[in-house]
Design a protein around this motif. Structure first.
Motif, PDB file in Angstrom:
ATOM      1  N   ASN A   1      36.087  32.860  43.822  1.00  0.00           N
ATOM      2  CA  ASN A   1      35.906  34.120  43.111  1.00  0.00           C
ATOM      3  C   ASN A   1      35.661  35.257  44.086  1.00  0.00           C
ATOM      4  OD1 ASN A   1      36.154  32.640  40.801  1.00  0.00           O
ATOM      5  ND2 ASN A   1      33.972  32.476  40.455  1.00  0.00           N
ATOM      6  N   ASP A   2      36.466  36.284  43.971  1.00  0.00           N
ATOM      7  CA  ASP A   2      36.337  37.457  44.811  1.00  0.00           C
ATOM      8  C   ASP A   2      35.849  38.624  43.954  1.00  0.00           C
ATOM      9  OD1 ASP A   2      38.921  39.268  44.066  1.00  0.00           O
ATOM     10  OD2 ASP A   2      39.361  37.129  43.868  1.00  0.00           O
TER      11      ASP A   2
ATOM     12  N   TYR B   1      37.061  41.441  43.449  1.00  0.00           N
ATOM     13  CA  TYR B   1      38.145  42.254  42.903  1.00  0.00           C
ATOM     14  C   TYR B   1      38.747  41.648  41.642  1.00  0.00           C
ATOM     15  CZ  TYR B   1      37.574  43.628  47.720  1.00  0.00           C
ATOM     16  OH  TYR B   1      37.039  43.998  48.922  1.00  0.00           O
ATOM     17  N   GLY B   2      38.627  40.347  41.493  1.00  0.00           N
ATOM     18  CA  GLY B   2      39.177  39.673  40.335  1.00  0.00           C
ATOM     19  C   GLY B   2      40.489  38.956  40.579  1.00  0.00           C
TER      20      GLY B   2
ATOM     21  N   TYR C   1      40.795  35.284  39.429  1.00  0.00           N
ATOM     22  CA  TYR C   1      40.840  35.028  37.986  1.00  0.00           C
ATOM     23  C   TYR C   1      42.247  35.164  37.413  1.00  0.00           C
ATOM     24  CZ  TYR C   1      35.804  35.480  38.347  1.00  0.00           C
ATOM     25  OH  TYR C   1      34.500  35.318  38.705  1.00  0.00           O
ATOM     26  N   LEU C   2      43.183  35.636  38.232  1.00  0.00           N
ATOM     27  CA  LEU C   2      44.545  35.854  37.759  1.00  0.00           C
ATOM     28  C   LEU C   2      45.306  34.537  37.656  1.00  0.00           C
ATOM     29  CD1 LEU C   2      45.491  38.910  39.997  1.00  0.00           C
ATOM     30  CD2 LEU C   2      44.624  38.935  37.664  1.00  0.00           C
TER      31      LEU C   2
ATOM     32  N   SER D   1      47.928  42.074  36.948  1.00  0.00           N
ATOM     33  CA  SER D   1      46.823  42.462  36.071  1.00  0.00           C
ATOM     34  C   SER D   1      46.492  43.950  36.146  1.00  0.00           C
ATOM     35  CB  SER D   1      45.569  41.658  36.422  1.00  0.00           C
ATOM     36  OG  SER D   1      44.462  42.155  35.715  1.00  0.00           O
TER      37      SER D   1
ATOM     38  N   VAL E   1      43.931  45.223  34.647  1.00  0.00           N
ATOM     39  CA  VAL E   1      42.477  45.258  34.817  1.00  0.00           C
ATOM     40  C   VAL E   1      42.119  45.210  36.306  1.00  0.00           C
ATOM     41  CG1 VAL E   1      40.325  44.002  34.371  1.00  0.00           C
ATOM     42  CG2 VAL E   1      42.017  44.273  32.549  1.00  0.00           C
ATOM     43  N   VAL E   2      42.748  44.307  37.051  1.00  0.00           N
ATOM     44  CA  VAL E   2      42.485  44.204  38.488  1.00  0.00           C
ATOM     45  C   VAL E   2      42.984  45.469  39.199  1.00  0.00           C
ATOM     46  CG1 VAL E   2      43.022  42.923  40.605  1.00  0.00           C
ATOM     47  CG2 VAL E   2      42.428  41.703  38.506  1.00  0.00           C
TER      48      VAL E   2
ATOM     49  N   ALA F   1      40.335  48.044  38.663  1.00  0.00           N
ATOM     50  CA  ALA F   1      39.141  47.705  39.449  1.00  0.00           C
ATOM     51  C   ALA F   1      39.370  48.022  40.922  1.00  0.00           C
ATOM     52  CB  ALA F   1      38.785  46.237  39.261  1.00  0.00           C
TER      53      ALA F   1
END
Length: 114
Positions: free
Chosen positions: A4-5, A7-8, A11-12, A66, A68-69, A72
């Motif tokens: 887990n980083d 930045y997300g 999670y991609l 993403s 969202v990413v 962010a």
């Protein structure tokens, strides 16, 4: 598997890392990558590592889809590009060597699909 980083990217479904490196910068790039991953790389092995004589150093890129990413990353001051799809699979791209190496060295990302 990437960790887990902040930045997300981990999670991609996938994030894609590639590097275009000038011949002069390749020894340092390869040594640093081997130190971070334990993996020896040479241009075209893996294919996401490319020799580019027209570059002055290394250009390291992160591709992803993403929104969202992307938001962010932008809020954290990273420049996110769109409109330059990679093999029509990725909507966003970040050209940032510092981010790229952080993902590799701290969070377990590798060249290619993560």
């Amino acid at each position: 598997m990437p960790q887990n980083d902040p930045y997300g990217f981990a999670y991609l479904d996938n994030a894609f890392l590639e590097a275009e490196v000038s011949p002069k910068a390749q020894p340092n790039f390869q040594k640093r990558y081997r130190g971070a991953t334990g993996v020896n790389v040479t241009p075209k092995n893996p294919p996401e590592y490319q020799s580019q004589p027209n570059k002055r150093a290394a250009e390291c890129r992160v591709y992803f889809n993403s929104h969202v990413v992307a938001c962010a990353a932008t809020s954290l001051g990273l420049k996110v590009k769109t409109g330059h799809p990679y093999k029509d699979r990725y909507r966003y791209r970040i050209n940032n060597n510092q981010l790229w190496w952080e993902l590799v060295e701290k969070y377990g990302f590798r060249l290619g699909v993560n």
